[in-house]
Structures are given as C-alpha cells and as structure tokens.
Scaffold this active site. Structure first.
Site, short mmCIF file in Angstrom:
data_model
loop_
_atom_site.label_atom_id
_atom_site.label_comp_id
_atom_site.label_asym_id
_atom_site.label_seq_id
_atom_site.Cartn_x
_atom_site.Cartn_y
_atom_site.Cartn_z
N ALA A 236 2.92 -0.12 -1.17
CA ALA A 236 4.21 0.52 -1.42
C ALA A 236 4.11 1.98 -1.85
O ALA A 236 5.00 2.78 -1.57
CB ALA A 236 5.00 -0.28 -2.46
N GLY A 239 7.10 4.38 -2.92
CA GLY A 239 8.25 3.56 -2.55
C GLY A 239 9.26 4.11 -1.58
O GLY A 239 10.38 3.60 -1.52
N GLY A 240 8.92 5.12 -0.78
CA GLY A 240 9.89 5.64 0.17
C GLY A 240 10.44 4.58 1.11
O GLY A 240 11.65 4.46 1.32
N LYS A 241 9.56 3.76 1.66
CA LYS A 241 9.98 2.71 2.59
C LYS A 241 10.55 1.51 1.84
O LYS A 241 11.44 0.81 2.35
CB LYS A 241 8.82 2.32 3.51
CG LYS A 241 8.38 3.47 4.41
CD LYS A 241 7.22 3.08 5.30
CE LYS A 241 6.75 4.28 6.12
NZ LYS A 241 6.12 5.34 5.29
N ASP A 259 0.87 -2.30 -5.02
CA ASP A 259 -0.01 -1.15 -4.82
C ASP A 259 -1.17 -1.25 -5.81
O ASP A 259 -1.04 -1.90 -6.85
CB ASP A 259 0.73 0.18 -5.03
CG ASP A 259 0.03 1.34 -4.32
OD1 ASP A 259 0.36 1.59 -3.14
OD2 ASP A 259 -0.85 1.96 -4.93
N ASP A 304 2.11 -0.64 5.21
CA ASP A 304 2.11 0.80 5.53
C ASP A 304 0.75 1.31 5.08
O ASP A 304 0.58 1.83 3.99
CB ASP A 304 3.25 1.48 4.77
CG ASP A 304 3.38 2.95 5.12
OD1 ASP A 304 2.91 3.35 6.20
OD2 ASP A 304 3.94 3.70 4.30
N CYS A 357 0.80 6.59 9.61
CA CYS A 357 1.29 7.90 10.04
C CYS A 357 0.15 8.67 10.70
O CYS A 357 -0.03 9.86 10.49
CB CYS A 357 1.91 8.69 8.89
SG CYS A 357 0.82 8.95 7.48
#
Length: 404
Positions: A236, A239-241, A259, A304, A357
């Site tokens: 996480a 925490g943007g997503k 995390d 992610d 990304c």
C-alpha cells in the site's frame, strides 16, 4: 527544454546549484524532497523565482547527459555552475555576470551546440546501460517511449468521490484560481492547466482530491471492487491507490492496507482521515506469519509491486541516474517473491491484480508468465500495458488474475 527568458538573481543560481549538488551527490536524496526543502528555506522568493528554480532544477536533471556533452565535462560537485551555464545558454538566456560564471567560455559551449550527439543515450540523456536494457526489452519502440518520458508530466488529480464530483470540484478550484480540464475517458480525473501549488488550496485540505496520474487511476478500476467486499492492498505504501479503492467501494466493506514500512502507513492514515475514507485498516508486515494468517481471506488483492519506476521518469527524472542493472535484477527477484506470497491471500474465484509503474516486460508480463507456470490454480483474464508514447501519461502495467 523551455526557451522562456527570466531575469536571474544570484541567490536563485546559488540555490539551484546547491539543490543539484544535493540531489546528485548525496545518497538517498530524491529530487522532489530536495526541491521542497529548498523552496521552504527561501520563502521570500516570488512565484516567478520559484518557477524558474523548479523548472531549471528538473530540466537540468532530465537533460544532464546532453548538458554534459555540450559543456564538454562530466557533472561533478565542483563544476555544477558549468552545467547551469550550459543549460541557460541552450535556453537562449544570457549568462549573468556573477563570479560563479567567470571561468566559463561561452563561445566554446555554443560551438558544441552544433555538434551531433555521439549516441542515442546522450541524445535522450540516459545512461548507456539503460539504452541497452530498453533496446533489448522493447526493440526499436524504446525510442518512442524515451521521447515521451522526456516530456515533463502534467499535474493530474483524482476527484475524491466520497466527498464531491468532478464538476463540483472543478468549480471549487476555479474559485481558488486553479484552472483544470477534464480528460476524455477518465471520469474522475482533472488536469491542471498550469503548474501551481495546489496543496494549500481549501479543496485539498478538505480532502476533495488527491494528486494521482491518469494511468495510476486505472489500477483501482481494473481491480473491479464492489461495496461490501474484503480487499487487501498488499504493497500500500502511502496509500494513493488504497484511497481510490475506498472511494470505488463507497466506504462499504473493508480494505486492509499492508506494507513493510510503518511510517508509510501512518501517512496513509492521515490521508484517509482527510479523504473521509473510513473502511481502511492498516497493518505493517513484520514477519511471514502475518501473511499466513490472511491466506484465502480476500475477495480482491492488489499487488502494486515495487519496481524500477521507468514508467514515471517524466515526473521522477532523477531515478534514471540512481538506478542500475543490479537494482533491476534485485527488484525482479523481489517481485517474484511478493507475487508468490501475496497471491495466497485471495479466495477462490477472487481476483488478484499485479501492477507496476514500469514499462519493462521483465518486470511485467514475464513475471506474470513465470507465476502462472508455477501456479496452475491461477489464470490470467486480462492485462493492460499503458505506454507513455501512446497514452501521454505514465507508463503502467496491470494483470488481472483469477484464482480458480
């Protein structure tokens, strides 16, 4: 590079030199934090001064290799003024009569502007190893991706639908003199018309939006969460997503944000309070027993994964100078382990999304292929490869996998 002319004051040049030196020659000093600190220390600078320093700082980092070629010297901590002077000349700005620039031969630098670049790596301002890696993994298309990754990123925000809607937010920001536009195909995204500090706006402080690139916003939607589900965001971070998932779930159900770094989860908690996201719990992963207890408990799992970040070089250009091949090999091994361990958290018939990304297949599709070959009870049902050259946004990869 931009050709805007601006009157430069000596303290701006000195601040710029110090920021570049810190970013390049002090370990673990990242450009965004270095610039943030510089601007905080110089509160008397006006908006044009701050804009000049910010843009020059990032553009010098982005085009370092080109500037070194034109200056005919490698950047070192005692010759940064040569690089700054070269940058100014390339942008058709006059060299100010400051003592720092006394030994710079302007004519020689200008003569080198006419010389052809010795390699594509110099032309695109990347290390040689990175050119080789991208060429090997992407073929000839790496050139188009690198061109796109050298274009500075726009500021894109995600509307927090727990508190407002895109139309309402746009009006609220307009009242605070922040102009935005809608992005076709991205229902909760707005792009700023120009760079400005939006973190001081009332709209941000009230939790009406978060800064999040358009490509990143697709990850939460790709997971296909629904209100009432139990969802695990297994990497996480801040925490943007996670916050996007909370909005998509309308604050109903449960999100467990995991995390290995407790301080990142503390930041997430603060952001969640501002966003009005009440269905998020956090847990630091301190040992393997924590994951063991969570096996077969989630309807959806988002991984992610940590990655090279090559898809976001537009906004983090310093990353290409901090990365190396050894790091990428290490991160690939780490991704394999994370995918294997966290895949066990999803229930049967539940979905797992693996995302990065990065634009390198070795971190993306190859990882998924390797995982599926070893785990026959999982099946790929969809994947997206978002390339900067075609999207004009960050490069992202996401694979949706079902546990049969």
């Amino acid at each position: 590079m931009d050709n805007k002319k601006i009157k430069t004051h000596r303290n701006l040049i000195q601040g710029l030199e110090q920021a570049i030196k810190t970013s390049f020659f002090e370990p673990d000093k990242y450009a965004d934090k270095v610039l943030e600190r510089l601007l905080k220390l110089n509160k008397k600078w006006g908006s044009k001064d701050r804009g000049f320093v910010s843009e020059s700082f990032y553009e010098i980092i982005r085009w370092k290799r080109q500037l070194e070629f034109y200056a005919n010297r490698e950047m070192k901590d005692d010759n940064i003024y040569f690089i700054i002077a070269t940058y100014l000349l390339l942008n058709k700005q006059e060299i100010p009569p400051f003592p720092e620039f006394e030994k710079i031969y302007i004519k020689k630098i200008k003569e080198r502007f006419k010389k052809p670049f010795p390699s594509r790596a110099v032309e695109f301002s990347i290390p040689d190893w990175l050119q080789s890696r991208m060429e090997n993994e992407l073929g000839s298309s790496w050139i188009y991706e690198m061109k796109a990754l050298n274009i500075p990123a726009s500021t894109i925000i995600r509307v927090n639908t727990l508190k407002t809607h895109a139309d309402e937010l746009q009006k609220s920001l307009e009242e605070e003199k922040v102009a935005t536009n809608f992005i076709q195909g991205y229902k909760d995204a707005l792009v700023l018309e120009r760079k400005q500090n939006i973190f001081k706006t009332k709209a941000f402080q009230d939790g009406l939006f978060e800064v999040q690139d358009a490509s990143s916003q697709l990850v939460g939607e790709f997971l296909e969460v629904k209100p009432g589900m139990r969802v695990i965001d297994s990497c996480a971070g801040a925490g943007g997503k996670t916050l996007h998932l909370a909005a998509l779930m309308e604050n109903k159900g449960q999100i467990l944000a995991l995390d290995i770094h407790e301080w990142k989860l503390q930041t997430l908690k603060q952001r969640a309070r501002r966003n009005g996201a009440h269905n998020i719990q956090t847990k630091a992963v301190t040992d393997s027993k924590i994951l063991k207890r969570l096996e077969n408990t989630a309807d959806r799992v988002l991984i992610d994964a940590p990655c090279s970040g090559l898809g976001v070089l537009r906004r983090n250009p310093d990353a290409k100078w901090k990365l190396n091949n050894e790091f990428i090999y290490r991160i690939i091994d780490e991704q394999k382990q994370i995918l294997q361990n966290n895949s066990k958290l999803v229930k049967k018939n539940g979905y797992l999304v693996y995302a990065t990304c990065s634009i390198l297949p070795s971190e993306n599709s190859h990882q998924v292929e390797n995982f599926l070959s070893k785990n026959p009870d999982f099946e790929l049902i969809d994947e997206k490869k978002i390339m900067p050259s075609t999207s004009n946004f960050d490069g992202f990869y996401m694979a949706k996998i079902v546990r049969k």
